[in-house]
Design an enzyme around this catalytic site. Structure first.
Site, short mmCIF file in Angstrom:
data_model
loop_
_atom_site.label_atom_id
_atom_site.label_comp_id
_atom_site.label_asym_id
_atom_site.label_seq_id
_atom_site.Cartn_x
_atom_site.Cartn_y
_atom_site.Cartn_z
N ASN A 7 0.97 -1.15 -0.09
CA ASN A 7 0.03 0.14 0.04
C ASN A 7 0.83 1.18 -0.07
O ASN A 7 1.75 1.43 0.95
CB ASN A 7 -0.97 -0.10 1.32
CG ASN A 7 -1.81 1.27 1.39
OD1 ASN A 7 -1.57 2.21 1.15
ND2 ASN A 7 -3.17 0.79 1.48
N HIS A 10 1.10 6.03 1.77
CA HIS A 10 2.00 6.99 2.62
C HIS A 10 3.05 7.73 1.72
O HIS A 10 3.65 8.70 2.26
CB HIS A 10 2.57 6.22 3.93
CG HIS A 10 1.67 5.83 4.86
ND1 HIS A 10 0.66 6.68 5.45
CD2 HIS A 10 1.23 4.56 5.48
CE1 HIS A 10 -0.03 6.07 6.15
NE2 HIS A 10 0.12 4.77 6.24
N HIS A 47 -5.41 3.76 -1.75
CA HIS A 47 -6.69 4.36 -1.46
C HIS A 47 -7.19 5.58 -1.88
O HIS A 47 -6.41 6.55 -1.68
CB HIS A 47 -6.73 3.88 -0.01
CG HIS A 47 -8.26 4.30 0.74
ND1 HIS A 47 -8.26 4.24 1.93
CD2 HIS A 47 -9.44 4.83 0.09
CE1 HIS A 47 -9.54 4.43 2.50
NE2 HIS A 47 -10.14 4.80 1.34
N ARG A 49 -9.05 8.30 -1.62
CA ARG A 49 -10.17 8.82 -0.67
C ARG A 49 -10.95 9.82 -1.23
O ARG A 49 -10.53 10.43 -2.03
CB ARG A 49 -9.46 9.01 0.74
CG ARG A 49 -8.77 7.68 1.59
CD ARG A 49 -8.23 8.62 2.90
NE ARG A 49 -9.27 8.58 3.69
CZ ARG A 49 -9.65 7.76 4.83
NH1 ARG A 49 -8.73 6.71 4.91
NH2 ARG A 49 -10.57 7.95 5.57
N ARG A 53 -6.68 12.96 0.19
CA ARG A 53 -5.62 13.41 1.25
C ARG A 53 -4.24 13.03 1.07
O ARG A 53 -3.37 13.70 1.25
CB ARG A 53 -6.37 13.29 2.43
CG ARG A 53 -6.15 11.64 2.91
CD ARG A 53 -6.10 11.57 4.37
NE ARG A 53 -7.18 11.42 4.88
CZ ARG A 53 -7.94 10.92 6.06
NH1 ARG A 53 -7.30 10.19 6.76
NH2 ARG A 53 -9.15 11.23 6.32
N GLU A 74 -8.26 0.75 -3.20
CA GLU A 74 -9.11 0.74 -2.19
C GLU A 74 -10.07 1.87 -2.33
O GLU A 74 -9.52 2.89 -2.69
CB GLU A 74 -8.33 0.73 -0.84
CG GLU A 74 -7.79 -0.19 -0.37
CD GLU A 74 -7.05 -0.17 1.15
OE1 GLU A 74 -7.07 1.14 1.55
OE2 GLU A 74 -6.08 -0.71 1.23
N THR A 105 -8.27 3.60 7.84
CA THR A 105 -9.44 2.83 7.85
C THR A 105 -9.75 2.03 9.04
O THR A 105 -8.94 1.32 9.52
CB THR A 105 -9.55 1.92 6.74
OG1 THR A 105 -8.96 2.46 5.50
CG2 THR A 105 -11.08 1.45 6.37
N GLU A 155 -11.18 -9.11 2.73
CA GLU A 155 -9.87 -8.59 3.23
C GLU A 155 -10.38 -8.82 4.62
O GLU A 155 -11.07 -7.83 5.07
CB GLU A 155 -9.28 -7.64 2.66
CG GLU A 155 -7.91 -7.20 3.47
CD GLU A 155 -7.36 -5.97 2.63
OE1 GLU A 155 -7.29 -5.75 1.59
OE2 GLU A 155 -6.61 -5.25 3.39
N HIS A 196 -4.08 -4.39 7.45
CA HIS A 196 -4.06 -3.16 8.38
C HIS A 196 -3.31 -3.60 9.60
O HIS A 196 -3.62 -4.53 10.23
CB HIS A 196 -5.64 -2.99 8.87
CG HIS A 196 -5.78 -1.82 9.30
ND1 HIS A 196 -5.35 -1.24 10.60
CD2 HIS A 196 -6.40 -0.62 8.45
CE1 HIS A 196 -5.78 -0.04 10.42
NE2 HIS A 196 -6.35 0.48 9.35
N1 PXP Z 1 -5.82 -2.86 3.72
C1 PXP Z 1 -6.69 -2.01 4.10
C2 PXP Z 1 -8.18 -2.42 3.52
C3 PXP Z 1 -6.75 -0.77 4.45
O1 PXP Z 1 -7.65 0.28 4.46
C4 PXP Z 1 -5.18 -0.36 4.62
C5 PXP Z 1 -4.88 0.98 5.35
O2 PXP Z 1 -4.99 1.92 4.41
C6 PXP Z 1 -4.30 -1.59 4.63
C7 PXP Z 1 -4.66 -2.76 4.19
C8 PXP Z 1 -2.71 -1.33 4.94
O3 PXP Z 1 -2.82 -0.65 6.33
P1 PXP Z 1 -1.34 -0.44 7.11
O4 PXP Z 1 -0.89 0.69 6.32
O5 PXP Z 1 -1.91 -0.49 8.61
O6 PXP Z 1 -0.35 -1.51 6.71
#
Ligand code: PXP
Length: 257
Positions: A7, A10, A47, A49, A53, A74, A105, A155, A196
Site C-alpha cells: 500500500n 504513505h 486508497h 479517498r 488526502r 481501495e 480505515t 480482506e 491493516h
Molecule cells: N488494507 C486496507 C483495506 C486498508 O484500508 C489499509 C490501510 O489503508 C491497509 C490494508 C494497510 O494498512 P497498514 O498501512 O496499516 O499496513
C-alpha cells in the site's frame, strides 16, 4: 505462495505534506510502485479517498498505465469513486468504510447492513471485468453477506490482531477468530486477503491463519523504507512471508477416516 500487496498511500502522504495542490512533487507514488514491483511485490494497493488526502486521481491512472502488476484500488462505495474505478479498471477494488475524520480505515465494512448497494456495485465491477474484495471484520454475518452480494474476495481486518499483539491472551483469541473467518470464507467460495496494522513483528504469527492469498501492507513497509530503502523493506517482508503454508494439515488422528 502468499502474495504481498504494498500500500503506497504513505508515499503520497509525504508528497502532499509539501506539494499539495501542485502538479507534481516528490516522493512520486508511481516510482515507489515501480521499486516495490522490482523488489518482488505482487501487487500495488492505493486508497483513493473522497477527500484525496494522499493518493490523487493522476497517481492511480499513471500507475495503471506504467506498471504491469496487479492494481488494487481501495475505495468507499460511493458513486463518484465507483465512476473513477470503472474508468481506471484496476484488477480489483477493495471496498472499505470511510470516514473523513479518521486517520486510516478504522473498522470493517458493514456488508450485512448494505447488501443492496454492494450488490449493485459488485455487478457493475463484474461487467467491467474488475474483481471485488470487501474489507470486513472476521464476523460470520459479514462473511456470509459478502458471499451473497457477489464479492470474489474478503480482506480480513487485522487491526485488532495488530493492536493486541503484545497481549498474548487477547491476541490468541483474535487470531482464532481470523482463522475461523478465513476457513468460513474459503468454504463459501470466497478468496481471503488480510491487512491493516501488519508489520515485521506480527506477520510471522499471522501466518497461522489458513487460506490467505495476499497481505496488504503499507505503514510498516514505508516506515522501514525511511531507514533502509523501499526495495529492501519490501524484500524483508517477502522473506518473512515465505514460510506460509496455507491450510494446516490436520493433526495426526484428526484427519478424515
Ligand atoms: N488494507 C486496507 C483495506 C486498508 O484500508 C489499509 C490501510 O489503508 C491497509 C490494508 C494497510 O494498512 P497498514 O498501512 O496499516 O499496513
Amino acid at each position: 505462495m502468499l502474495k504481498l500487496g504494498v500500500n503506497i498511500d504513505h508515499i503520497a502522504t509525504l508528497r502532499e505534506a509539501r506539494y499539495r495542490g501542485l502538479a507534481s512533487g516528490e516522493p512520486d507514488p508511481t516510482l515507489a510502485a515501480q521499486v516495490c514491483v522490482a523488489a518482488g511485490a505482487h501487487g500495488i494497493t492505493a486508497h483513493l479517498r473522497e477527500d484525496r488526502r494522499h493518493i490523487l486521481d493522476r497517481d492511480v491512472f499513471l500507475i495503471r498505465s506504467k506498471i504491469q502488476c496487479r492494481l488494487n484500488l481501495e475505495m468507499a462505495n460511493v458513486p463518484a469513486i465507483v465512476d473513477v474505478a470503472l474508468k481506471l479498471k484496476p484488477d480489483i477494488v477493495c471496498l472499505v468504510p470511510e470516514r473523513r475524520q479518521e486517520l486510516t480505515t478504522e473498522g470493517g465494512l458493514d456488508v450485512a447492513g448494505s447488501e443492496e448497494a454492494l450488490t449493485r456495485t459488485c455487478q457493475k465491477m463484474a461487467q467491467a471485468g474488475i474483481e471485488v474484495s470487501l474489507f470486513i471484520d472476521p464476523d460470520p454475518r459479514q462473511i456470509e453477506a459478502s458471499r451473497r452480494v457477489g464479492a470474489q474476495f474478503v480482506e480480513l481486518h487485522t487491526g485488532r490482531f495488530a493492536s493486541h499483539f503484545d497481549d498474548s491472551t487477547v491476541c490468541a483469541a483474535v487470531l482464532k477468530e481470523l482463522a475461523a473467518g478465513a476457513q468460513l470464507a474459503h468454504e463459501l467460495g470466497l478468496k481471503v486477503n488480510a491487512g491493516h496494522g501488519l508489520n515485521y513483528s506480527n506477520v510471522p504469527t499471522l501466518l497461522e491463519v489458513p487460506h490467505l492469498v495476499e497481505l496488504n501492507i503499507g505503514h510498516a513497509i514505508v516506515s522501514r523504507a525511511v531507514f533502509c530503502g523501499l526495495g529492501h523493506a519490501v524484500g524483508e517482508m517477502l522473506e518473512l512471508m515465505k514460510p506460509y503454508k496455507g491450510p494446516k494439515a490436520p493433526a495426526e488422528g484428526q484427519g478424515e477416516p
